[in-house]
Design a protein around this motif. Structure first.
Motif, mmCIF file in Angstrom:
data_model
loop_
_atom_site.group_PDB
_atom_site.id
_atom_site.type_symbol
_atom_site.label_atom_id
_atom_site.label_comp_id
_atom_site.label_asym_id
_atom_site.label_seq_id
_atom_site.Cartn_x
_atom_site.Cartn_y
_atom_site.Cartn_z
ATOM 1 N N ALA A 176 33.186 31.052 38.140
ATOM 2 C CA ALA A 176 33.177 32.753 37.889
ATOM 3 C C ALA A 176 33.318 33.302 39.134
ATOM 4 C CB ALA A 176 31.773 33.394 37.148
ATOM 5 N N THR A 216 35.613 38.181 33.874
ATOM 6 C CA THR A 216 35.311 36.932 34.209
ATOM 7 C C THR A 216 35.476 35.739 32.787
ATOM 8 O OG1 THR A 216 33.257 35.563 34.075
ATOM 9 C CG2 THR A 216 34.024 36.466 36.398
ATOM 10 N N HIS A 239 39.293 40.598 40.427
ATOM 11 C CA HIS A 239 40.199 41.348 39.164
ATOM 12 C C HIS A 239 40.679 42.820 39.453
ATOM 13 C CE1 HIS A 239 38.921 43.171 35.067
ATOM 14 N NE2 HIS A 239 39.114 42.014 34.453
ATOM 15 N N GLY A 271 36.385 34.973 39.184
ATOM 16 C CA GLY A 271 37.528 36.103 39.230
ATOM 17 C C GLY A 271 37.064 37.196 39.269
#
Lengths: 79, 946
Positions: free
Chosen positions: B285, B829, B291, B287
């Motif tokens: 997790a 995520t 983002h 991401g």
């Protein structure tokens, strides 16, 4: 900050120390308030003491706040 | 820079006082007894071909590739399962072995789709490597024979990795990783013989019990289990070792990169906190770091209803500084303050508190530890003399009795939970003290001996009952207490807990736990060998949080369970750098190293170093800041990496406080909920974008190494420095290492810490100084930091938050595995696949009484507010207690929680709120109005095209 909240907080502190002898409980409560409360919080509860005689404070908390007021007043005078 | 590939010794390292010398391929090798021939060979630099072996797992001996010849022995034993013996003569490369290995590889390859050029594992495939190692040049078996090429559909259900059974060689590494490393037992081999396939219990991965820790993916030697990111992007080309930015376990990871693009996070085997393991958050997790919601330009606005206006760094910093100066000139020096972040590095935290003390000229600095582990600091400092846990994580390996109080490690500290479960499978006993039936109470091959399922708010009654049993049944370790503790305090404590009102029988009316169960648990703790307490926010987030911490310290001292491996009082810290943010002087009454601001000697030390006069008075805590803001004496705040408008209790009061301020500066990577009330937004840097250190729950200081440049141009420490300089207090650090050097000069427990030293040792646990140059894994070994241990009297005082006819249920809140705190990271995520919304867990009995069914929309109301969310019927709850999480903005769980707080530290009482739950068909008034407020306060003005 509401005085009511400060009274509650002071009583909570006194509640913990009230398991000890009266002298120790007052010492503990006073030291805690002196060590962890910002001056404006102390000024506010001291004003509450002056205005109401400490309404709502438990006996231990009341004694500790009285000592706090004495010490802070003395410190202000010597400053 | 290059890709870091840790050496794989094939089987786990063994420790022994006895060493064994043998000969491998003519070379003498000396290793600890119990070492495998495979690992011994690797130590000598000889790689024996292998497929089913890896040193994260116990040897299995199935692949038949690691065969060796040993003089005097018949056959060709597997080197992974054969232990070294003195004088053994081993041959790893012979004609016979080569022929055997080639034959084995031929069989593997005959049933493997040879799509190597387009395979995601191309370049990182052990099967490919072994084919090369054995010199495989042809496969004699007919490709037209039976095979697994089309045996099953690829399982792509998991958001982070794919499972392709066609590529599986059934080495069992994934199954064993799930069992041995993670302890979930979600994977198995279905079928027999030719039909054998790895399966997550006969379903797909997403629907299975798999917790997506990634251990199976890491263990897989082929592309059978492979990260989706690798499938999409290809293999990484270099890596940086860094420290995870999620929970307080502080796992080391390799950030594996392509240029400045992150391909994947792989747990680092040499990481001393995690030893190569990970959880779904740290492993996958990440991401959020790139983002689209990341804000990369500074922004300002006059009113919170104005749209944000993107400005230059210079303008934003100048504006923030001028506002702070204006407010101080108008309302006084003490009218502003700051909040440091447990998500930021030690160096960044240190700078923010320095900015406040030296730049603002007051001590109004606090940290998010206020709302989680501040009672730990108070309680452990009072009893032991220092504000930190007593053990390292390795200590769990020597635990005989594990006591887990108010913690849910499998969700909140999953990597350490795996180590706990491993120790429990080895036979350690378990006591769980928790209102909920957490996973550890009964999970695969783990069952608690005692689950003391107490009512929320009765921890202190429970610890006193346990203490009563220890004292009155003669289970005190008198010799330890006599030698190590203050005798008068012990005597008073003994007299106190011996009183009948503290007995399990008397406290049962508060706790709801049968006295006999409490007594049995107390006896086990006192007499079961090494006993260790692990605890979390279920201890601290109460009106008696600090009392409970002291209560736990009391029983640990009374039974002699402090000062050696396998024992201790261990807070499981919530965030990655909670320990560090506290260590760094974030509290309004303390400098770094937990030294009070009124201590003249200490203050003069800082004054000398910083060149200013410092305030000797304690400053405001976060709740006090908000109270003072509402009251009108606190007007400006700088908040770094903290979202008090979502995380703190009684959100209405929090937002009232923020609205009352004239300048709120939010420094964050996202436009968080607090930013809805901000006037200046300074874009922050993620943990991947800066250098520094984090300190985990075991006081371990680990490096955070920059893997990519800051998206907004500056690391957070640089932004704080710019703000300080604009305010007129000069800071001129060239690198975070210089900040750590300053910390070391000013903080006795950090005296020996430097970036060079941390890199040299891998990580280091404070205290690290002249007395302990390599750090201190176990505290209080020869005596307590304060001298003698101090027993404290811990009278039970019921919370003021009471249930009654209007609010008959108790709400307790917490977090779950896939989401993290306010969700700012994990909501951005794919972890939403597991937890797309907060739900209210309610016991079937309470649900039935209210006509509530699974998935129904329900209103959750307390004395301070209400919200609406969906119900989940759960027997994890006890009747009368409901539970939810606070990960999602729209839920507003903290609209319901109250401002009652710990008597000593003002840590909020999140764990006890009297509520009522009713069926509902609409959002609450707060939810509707807050949505409108968000709409109005999150606009960013579009820049006109040139």
């Amino acid at each position: 900050m509401t005085t009511q909240r400060l009274v509650h907080m002071a009583n909570q502190v006194a509640g913990f120390f009230s398991s000890y002898s009266e002298g120790e409980a007052i010492d503990g409560t006073f030291t805690h308030l002196r060590s962890f409360w910002d001056p404006r919080m102390r000024r506010e509860i001291e004003a509450h003491l002056a205005k109401t005689g400490g309404a709502g404070l438990t006996p231990i908390a009341l004694a500790a706040v009285k000592r706090l007021a004495e010490k802070d007043t003395a410190a202000q005078k010597s400053a | 820079m290059s890709l870091i590939k840790e050496t794989d010794f094939g089987t786990p390292a063994r420790e022994s006082d006895v060493t064994v010398t043998l000969t491998i391929d003519g070379m003498a090798v000396t290793v600890p007894a119990g070492t495998s021939v495979m690992a011994a060979a690797m130590q000598a630099g000889t790689k024996i071909p292998k497929l089913c072996a890896t040193d994260m797992l116990e040897p299995f001996g199935s692949c038949r590739l690691c065969l060796v010849e040993i003089d005097g022995r018949r056959g060709t034993p597997a080197s992974c399962t054969t232990l070294v013996e003195a004088g053994m003569v081993v041959h790893t490369q012979t004609e016979r072995l080569a022929k055997l290995r080639k034959g084995v590889m031929e069989l593997y390859i005959s049933d493997h789709p040879l799509d190597c050029l387009t395979c995601a594992a191309n370049g990182d495939c052990e099967l490919q490597d072994m084919a090369g190692a054995v010199g495989l040049r042809e496969v004699r078996y007919d490709k037209g024979g039976e095979n697994h090429f089309d045996c099953a559909e690829r399982d792509q259900s998991n958001p982070y990795f794919d499972y392709d059974p066609a590529k599986c060689i059934v080495c069992n590494r994934c199954v064993r990783a799930c069992e041995e490393v993670q302890g979930t037992f979600a994977l198995t081999i279905l079928g027999r013989g030719f039909d054998s396939r790895v399966s997550p219990g006969g379903t797909d991965f997403l629907s299975s019990e798999c917790v997506s820790c990634g251990a199976c993916v890491q263990a897989c030697p082929t592309a059978t289990l492979v990260e989706k990111s690798v499938v999409a992007m290809g293999q990484p080309e270099h890596s940086k070792v860094t420290t995870c930015a999620y929970c307080g376990v502080g796992c080391s990871f390799k950030a594996e990169m392509q240029g400045d693009r992150l391909v994947r996070m792989v747990p680092y085997k040499d990481g001393k906190a995690n030893e190569g393991h990970s959880c779904v958050k740290g492993r996958f997790a990440y991401g959020y770091a790139t983002h689209k919601d990341r804000i990369t330009s500074p922004m300002i606005r006059e009113r919170i209803t104005d749209p944000w206006r993107e400005v230059s760094w210079d303008e934003a910093i100048a504006h923030a500084a001028s506002e702070i100066k204006r407010i101080q000139a108008k309302y006084g020096r003490e009218s502003v303050g700051a909040i440091t972040s447990s998500r930021c590095t030690n160096e960044e935290v240190f700078l923010v508190q320095k900015l406040v003390r030296a730049g603002f000229g007051n001590n109004n600095v606090d940290t998010c530890a206020r709302v989680c582990h501040s009672p730990t600091g108070y309680g452990l400092k009072t009893t032991f003399g220092t504000s930190a846990g007593t053990q390292d994580f390795d200590s769990v390996e020597d635990v005989d009795v594990m006591v887990v109080i108010g913690a849910n490690p499998t969700d909140a500290h999953p990597v350490f939970a795996s180590r706990m479960k491993r120790r429990l499978r080895e036979g350690a006993r378990l006591i769980v003290v928790d209102p909920r039936r957490i996973e550890l109470v009964k999970t695969a091959h783990v069952a608690a001996d005692h689950h003391l399922q107490l009512l929320p708010g009765t921890n202190v009654a429970m610890i006193n009952a346990i203490a009563h049993t220890i004292v009155t049944e003669g289970l005190v370790n008198e010799a330890y207490v006599a030698e190590r503790c203050e005798p008068e305090d012990f005597k008073r404590w003994r007299d106190f807990v011996s009183q009948p009102e503290n007995s399990p029988e008397a406290t049962e009316k508060y706790t709801g736990v049968p006295a006999a169960e409490v007594r049995a648990a107390a006896r086990l703790y006192a007499t079961g060998g090494n006993a260790a307490i692990y605890y979390g926010l279920g201890v601290t987030e109460h009106s008696q949080g600090s009392t409970m911490v002291m209560g736990m310290a009391n029983i640990a001292m009374a039974t002699g369970n402090i000062g050696r491996r396998g024992v201790g009082v261990n807070p499981l810290r919530g965030q990655n750098n909670v320990q560090g943010s506290c260590d760094m002087g974030s509290f309004p009454h303390e400098f770094s190293g937990y030294r009070h601001v009124s201590d003249d000697t200490v203050r003069h030390l800082f004054e000398g170093a910083w060149g200013v006069t410092l305030d000797a008075e304690p400053g405001l805590r976060i709740p006090n800041m908000l109270d003072s803001a509402v009251e009108g004496s606190f007007k400006g705040i700088y908040i770094q990496g903290e979202d008090i408008a979502q995380s703190d209790p009684n959100i209405k009061h929090v937002t009232d406080g923020l609205k009352a301020m004239e300048c709120v500066v939010v420094h964050d990577i996202f436009l968080n909920e607090t930013a809805n009330f901000a006037h200046v937004f300074l874009p922050g840097a993620s943990f991947l974008e800066k250098d520094g250190t984090f300190t985990n729950a075991e006081r371990r200081i680990s490096m955070v190494n920059k893997a990519m440049p800051p998206l907004a141009g500056y690391a957070d420490w640089e932004v704080t420095m710019m703000l300080s300089n604009a305010l007129g207090y000069r800071m001129d650090y060239k690198h975070p290492s210089e900040i750590m050097d300053e910390i070391a000069r000013l903080t006795p427990t950090f005296k020996g810490v430097s970036f060079d030293r941390i890199r040299e040792l891998g990580s280091v646990q404070w205290p690290c100084n002249d007395a302990a140059p390599e750090g201190t894994p176990i505290m209080h070994e020869k005596g307590f930091v304060r001298g003698k241990g101090k027993f404290m009297i811990t009278a039970f005082v019921p919370t003021d938050e009471r249930t009654g006819p209007r609010f008959p249920l108790i709400l307790t809140t917490g977090r779950i595995l896939s989401q993290y705190n306010v969700g700012a990271q994990t909501r951005r995520t794919e972890n939403g696949a597991w937890h797309p919304e907060d739900v209210l867990e309610i016991h079937p009995h309470d649900a039935e009484n209210r006509g509530i069914r699974e998935g129904d929309l329900v209103s959750l109301a307390s004395r301070v507010g209400d919200t609406t969310l969906r119900a989940r019927i759960s027997e994890r709850m006890q009747p009368g207690v409901v539970y939810t999480t606070f990960h999602h903005v729209g839920t507003g769980a903290n609209v319901v929680t109250t401002e009652y707080s710990d008597w000593a530290t003002n840590c909020p009482e999140y764990k006890v709120t009297a509520v009522e739950v009713r069926l509902s068909n609409q959002q609450s008034e707060w939810q509707r109005s807050y949505e409108e407020l968000r709409e109005a306060t999150r606009k960013i003005a579009t820049t006109a095209a040139e």
